[in-house]
Design an enzyme around this catalytic site. Sequence first.
Site, PDB file in Angstrom:
ATOM      1  N   ASP A   1       0.856  -1.191   0.000  1.00  0.00           N
ATOM      2  CA  ASP A   1       0.000   0.000   0.000  1.00  0.00           C
ATOM      3  C   ASP A   1       0.894   1.243   0.000  1.00  0.00           C
ATOM      4  O   ASP A   1       1.754   1.394   0.862  1.00  0.00           O
ATOM      5  CB  ASP A   1      -0.889  -0.022   1.254  1.00  0.00           C
ATOM      6  CG  ASP A   1      -1.960   1.053   1.233  1.00  0.00           C
ATOM      7  OD1 ASP A   1      -3.124   0.717   1.473  1.00  0.00           O
ATOM      8  OD2 ASP A   1      -1.634   2.231   0.981  1.00  0.00           O
TER       9      ASP A   1
ATOM     10  N   ASP B   1      -3.511   2.308  -5.564  1.00  0.00           N
ATOM     11  CA  ASP B   1      -2.290   2.326  -4.744  1.00  0.00           C
ATOM     12  C   ASP B   1      -2.119   1.090  -3.863  1.00  0.00           C
ATOM     13  O   ASP B   1      -1.270   1.073  -2.985  1.00  0.00           O
ATOM     14  CB  ASP B   1      -2.250   3.598  -3.878  1.00  0.00           C
ATOM     15  CG  ASP B   1      -2.816   3.400  -2.490  1.00  0.00           C
ATOM     16  OD1 ASP B   1      -3.862   2.747  -2.361  1.00  0.00           O
ATOM     17  OD2 ASP B   1      -2.192   3.879  -1.539  1.00  0.00           O
ATOM     18  N   GLU B   2      -2.891   0.062  -4.130  1.00  0.00           N
ATOM     19  CA  GLU B   2      -2.921  -1.037  -3.169  1.00  0.00           C
ATOM     20  C   GLU B   2      -3.075  -2.370  -3.908  1.00  0.00           C
ATOM     21  O   GLU B   2      -3.944  -2.499  -4.765  1.00  0.00           O
ATOM     22  CB  GLU B   2      -4.155  -0.778  -2.318  1.00  0.00           C
ATOM     23  CG  GLU B   2      -4.308  -1.555  -1.100  1.00  0.00           C
ATOM     24  CD  GLU B   2      -5.684  -1.283  -0.486  1.00  0.00           C
ATOM     25  OE1 GLU B   2      -6.085  -2.091   0.321  1.00  0.00           O
ATOM     26  OE2 GLU B   2      -6.340  -0.292  -0.837  1.00  0.00           O
TER      27      GLU B   2
END
Length: 357
Positions: A8, A103-104
Amino acid sequence: MRKIIHVDMDSFFASIEMRDNPELKSKAIAVGGSPKHRGVIATANYLAREYGVKSAMSSAEALKKCPHLILVAPRYEVYRAVSKQIRQIMLRYTEQIEFLSLDEAYLDVSESISCQGSAIRIAQAIRQSIALELNLTASAGISSVKFLAKIASDLNKPNGQYVILPKYIPEFIKTLPLKKIPGVGKVAEKKLNNLGLYSCADIQNYDLKTLLEQFGKLGKMLYEYSHGVDNRQVEVDRERKSIGVEKTLNQDINTFQEYEFIFNSLYKELETRLIKISTNLTIASQSVKVKFDDFQSSTQQHRYPRLDKTDLFNLATKLWQQKRQERGVRLVGLQVQLLSDYAQKQLSFFDLEPEGI
Ligand code: TTP
Ligand code: MG
């Protein structure tokens, strides 16, 4: 035994803005919409977080908490491009990657031979490459199941990683607060607390039947997680389940005429988006969402094979008549829920705008 990594990025949008404009580095910044247009905060850097600025907070409130906050307009194209670069770095270690948002991502490195098969070292290597090549920091969590990897990635944030080895899972879980479990929102947390349930240990000692009666699917999940069981696989190229457009209004509206006007403009937008995917897209259902001036939301959903204006407008009308109860409307959203095979084949997560900002 699987080896799962959850990566993350740290204050993702804000870190990109600071990287691309170093003058912002020492300042409290947030990415989001203007308070003049009732904008909300997408994210804030860690300095701004010290003042209480948070994702999803209205920009107006954020500026009250931190008057010198620098508000930066989002640049989704750039965030998407960075996300693709992150994927390229991860692909050096495994193809078993499931992005949850820009983003993860989850990675299953059980079969990877890099770094002598050490998930800990693979996570380190990925984070190091992200730092050196993209000039951004990421955090990672490592465990043998998804939900623990995800929880772990938060424990040494920012720019850190945390491992929960299988032998320590029972000990870790015992004291794990239920609110930390992904999928347990504010409402569920309150209901659990009312039954005296706060930690996984409480669930372990609770009756499964009551749990299922009270919480249905969530109850089953909590029971399994509290015993360290999470059989979900890393779903490569995770399917997109819905596409939607929504608008937070500059001013609350109170007349049906205004509502219809917004409906029409949102419908056009949604239609354009779907046409880009396929001119003849079969869907599972379509829905309308409205948020009222007391921040309560209501959604009407209808099984329907394709986007249809009349049907969707009927839903919108029903919502207005039955759920509004004289409240002002501050947000309207339209959505279609996709069929899974279409979702898988036709859509790339990276080509769509994130929702809810
Ligand atoms: P997060 O990973 O939740 O947040 P973050 O990366 O900004 O910060 P952290 O270091 O705590 O991980 O979300 C990733 C990006 O998604 C975030 O940079 C902006 C966007 N986002 C929104 O637009 N709205 C939201 O409500 C949230 C939570 C995130
Ligand atoms: Mg993040």
